[in-house]
Motif scaffolding. Structure first.
Motif, PDB file in Angstrom:
ATOM      1  N   ALA A  25       0.887  -1.076  -0.058  1.00  0.00           N
ATOM      2  CA  ALA A  25      -0.070  -0.173   0.081  1.00  0.00           C
ATOM      3  C   ALA A  25       0.853   1.116  -0.073  1.00  0.00           C
ATOM      4  O   ALA A  25       1.996   1.125   0.466  1.00  0.00           O
ATOM      5  N   ALA A  28      -3.304   1.300  -6.363  1.00  0.00           N
ATOM      6  CA  ALA A  28      -4.776   1.287  -7.154  1.00  0.00           C
ATOM      7  C   ALA A  28      -4.507   0.798  -8.583  1.00  0.00           C
ATOM      8  O   ALA A  28      -3.943   1.856  -9.242  1.00  0.00           O
ATOM      9  N   PRO A  42      -6.376 -13.676  -4.173  1.00  0.00           N
ATOM     10  CA  PRO A  42      -4.922 -13.472  -3.204  1.00  0.00           C
ATOM     11  C   PRO A  42      -4.560 -14.598  -2.434  1.00  0.00           C
ATOM     12  O   PRO A  42      -5.305 -15.643  -2.125  1.00  0.00           O
ATOM     13  N   ALA A  47      -7.445  -7.178  -1.069  1.00  0.00           N
ATOM     14  CA  ALA A  47      -7.523  -6.277  -2.155  1.00  0.00           C
ATOM     15  C   ALA A  47      -8.979  -5.734  -2.487  1.00  0.00           C
ATOM     16  O   ALA A  47      -9.851  -6.943  -2.303  1.00  0.00           O
ATOM     17  N   TRP A  48      -9.321  -4.707  -2.694  1.00  0.00           N
ATOM     18  CA  TRP A  48     -10.711  -4.254  -3.152  1.00  0.00           C
ATOM     19  C   TRP A  48     -10.856  -4.287  -4.685  1.00  0.00           C
ATOM     20  O   TRP A  48      -9.982  -4.121  -5.457  1.00  0.00           O
ATOM     21  N   VAL A  75      -8.177  -2.581  -8.865  1.00  0.00           N
ATOM     22  CA  VAL A  75      -7.757  -3.369  -7.694  1.00  0.00           C
ATOM     23  C   VAL A  75      -7.187  -2.458  -6.940  1.00  0.00           C
ATOM     24  O   VAL A  75      -5.941  -2.191  -7.299  1.00  0.00           O
ATOM     25  N   ALA A  76      -7.423  -2.569  -5.758  1.00  0.00           N
ATOM     26  CA  ALA A  76      -6.762  -1.377  -4.741  1.00  0.00           C
ATOM     27  C   ALA A  76      -6.650  -1.888  -3.127  1.00  0.00           C
ATOM     28  O   ALA A  76      -7.360  -2.706  -2.834  1.00  0.00           O
ATOM     29  N   ASP A  77      -5.836  -1.197  -2.472  1.00  0.00           N
ATOM     30  CA  ASP A  77      -5.743  -1.637  -1.214  1.00  0.00           C
ATOM     31  C   ASP A  77      -6.800  -0.891  -0.409  1.00  0.00           C
ATOM     32  O   ASP A  77      -7.285  -1.346   0.721  1.00  0.00           O
ATOM     33  N   THR A  78      -7.458   0.109  -1.062  1.00  0.00           N
ATOM     34  CA  THR A  78      -8.660   0.885  -0.292  1.00  0.00           C
ATOM     35  C   THR A  78      -9.825   0.995  -1.430  1.00  0.00           C
ATOM     36  O   THR A  78      -9.348   1.400  -2.690  1.00  0.00           O
ATOM     37  N   ARG A  81      -9.316   4.544  -3.139  1.00  0.00           N
ATOM     38  CA  ARG A  81      -7.808   4.866  -3.853  1.00  0.00           C
ATOM     39  C   ARG A  81      -7.803   5.329  -5.378  1.00  0.00           C
ATOM     40  O   ARG A  81      -8.361   4.839  -6.183  1.00  0.00           O
ATOM     41  N   THR A 120       0.538  -7.540  -0.150  1.00  0.00           N
ATOM     42  CA  THR A 120      -0.423  -8.354  -0.638  1.00  0.00           C
ATOM     43  C   THR A 120      -0.017  -9.048  -2.031  1.00  0.00           C
ATOM     44  O   THR A 120       1.070  -8.470  -2.849  1.00  0.00           O
ATOM     45  N   LEU A 122      -1.371 -11.341  -5.269  1.00  0.00           N
ATOM     46  CA  LEU A 122      -2.587 -11.857  -5.899  1.00  0.00           C
ATOM     47  C   LEU A 122      -2.267 -12.772  -7.332  1.00  0.00           C
ATOM     48  O   LEU A 122      -0.951 -12.247  -7.834  1.00  0.00           O
TER      49      LEU A 122
END
Length: 327
Positions: A25, A28, A42, A47-48, A75-78, A81, A120, A122
């Motif tokens: 992080a 995004a 993952p 990941a969002w 595909v993001a950490d929040t 983002r 993270t 994936l």
């Protein structure tokens, strides 16, 4: 042959894009590759997945998600983002300002990210075109589907990670087949949920008479079927078959056959050079004109226009248009 078996013997991954993504992080990834379908799982961290027109969903270890294209997603950490990386068609990557990142974010064999040992990790497998995945398979899934750790097979996830991190002969083919099996696994999981959006060709197999009728239609789509002949082959009356088929599938047998024939034809149009007349005969139409009329009504484009449009979008790996779910 049911549609999933058709997928495994007909359209399927060929030189699919598979990658191990390692991120710290903040990140995004704005995915604009226009791929037909992507499978994401993952192995570390979370990941969002943020589609353009659907609610964001958090994906954790052991889970999996499918994202149906060609629309963009992040595909993001929040979930909120702003993009830090953009993936364009052809899997080229850049910053939002346009700086290319293919080399700077590479970390060895099929591993890419902003960190060599990220929080993270994936595993991502992408079907670049619907010719590779098949129209009925993509139509079986919503734009975004998330599967729990209890719905996915950890052995398949382990195989994918091992293949992505170990060089060996035949690696590309091995990755293709593992990705096919992972997709089959999640489509089965989606079918087990048996919700209102589950396709009829999956749920109808609970009725043995209808299941047998579907098998005949799937295996012999070019035969000159009638309801009477189909009923004779499954040893029930015409009225019984018609009633049970409509209850299980949601449409009459011949309407379903039209859907199946046109889905097969759509895949053939984008993964072969066969003429329209040849494809029409292969799927059971007596003339190219009759086939073209039915295809245009279902897909909104003539077979020739459909083929030309999809080839122009992805000339090296042409996609198809999502299969119609109505006759």
């Amino acid at each position: 042959m049911d549609p999933l078996s058709q997928f495994l013997t007909g359209p399927r991954a060929q030189a699919a894009f598979a990658l191990r993504v390692v991120m710290d992080a903040p990140f995004a990834i704005d995915v604009r590759d226009e791929a037909a379908l992507t499978v994401i799982t993952p192995v570390r961290g979370a990941a969002w997945i943020v589609p353009d027109h659907a609610a964001p969903q958090l994906l954790g270890p052991g889970q999996a998600a499918t994202v149906r294209g060609p629309g963009p997603y992040r595909v993001a950490d929040t979930a909120d983002r702003a993009p830090t990386v953009v993936i364009d068609p052809g899997q080229s990557c850049r910053t939002p300002a346009g700086e290319h990142l293919e080399t700077t974010m590479a970390h060895g064999l099929r591993t890419w990210g902003n960190s060599a040992e990220g929080d993270t990790v994936l595993l991502i497998g992408t079907y670049q075109s619907e010719a590779a995945v098949g129209g009925l398979v993509t139509s079986a899934l919503p734009p975004l589907a998330v599967f729990t750790e209890h719905e996915t097979d950890p052995a398949l996830r382990g195989l994918l990670e091992r293949e992505l991190t170990t060089a060996g002969p035949g690696q590309a083919s091995a990755l293709d087949r593992i990705l096919d099996l992972m997709l089959l696994d999640v489509v089965r999981a989606w079918a087990r949920r048996s919700g209102p959006s589950t396709p009829s060709w999956i749920t109808a197999t609970g009725d043995p008479v209808v299941s047998e009728a579907l098998a005949l239609l799937h295996e012999q789509p070019a035969d000159p079927w009638t309801v009477a002949e189909l009923a004779r082959r499954v040893h029930v009356s015409r009225a019984t078959l018609a009633a049970r088929f409509r209850t299980a599938v949601g449409q009459p047998p011949m309407a379903y056959l039209t859907t199946w024939r046109l889905a097969l034809a759509a895949d053939r149009l984008v993964d072969s050079t066969a003429t329209t007349a040849t494809i029409a005969a292969e799927v059971g139409y007596s003339s190219a004109f009759t086939f073209s009329t039915a295809f245009t009504r279902a897909y909104g484009a003539s077979p020739t226009a459909y083929r030309r449009t999809t080839h122009s979008r992805h000339p090296r790996n042409p996609p198809g248009i999502r299969a119609s779910t109505s006759p």
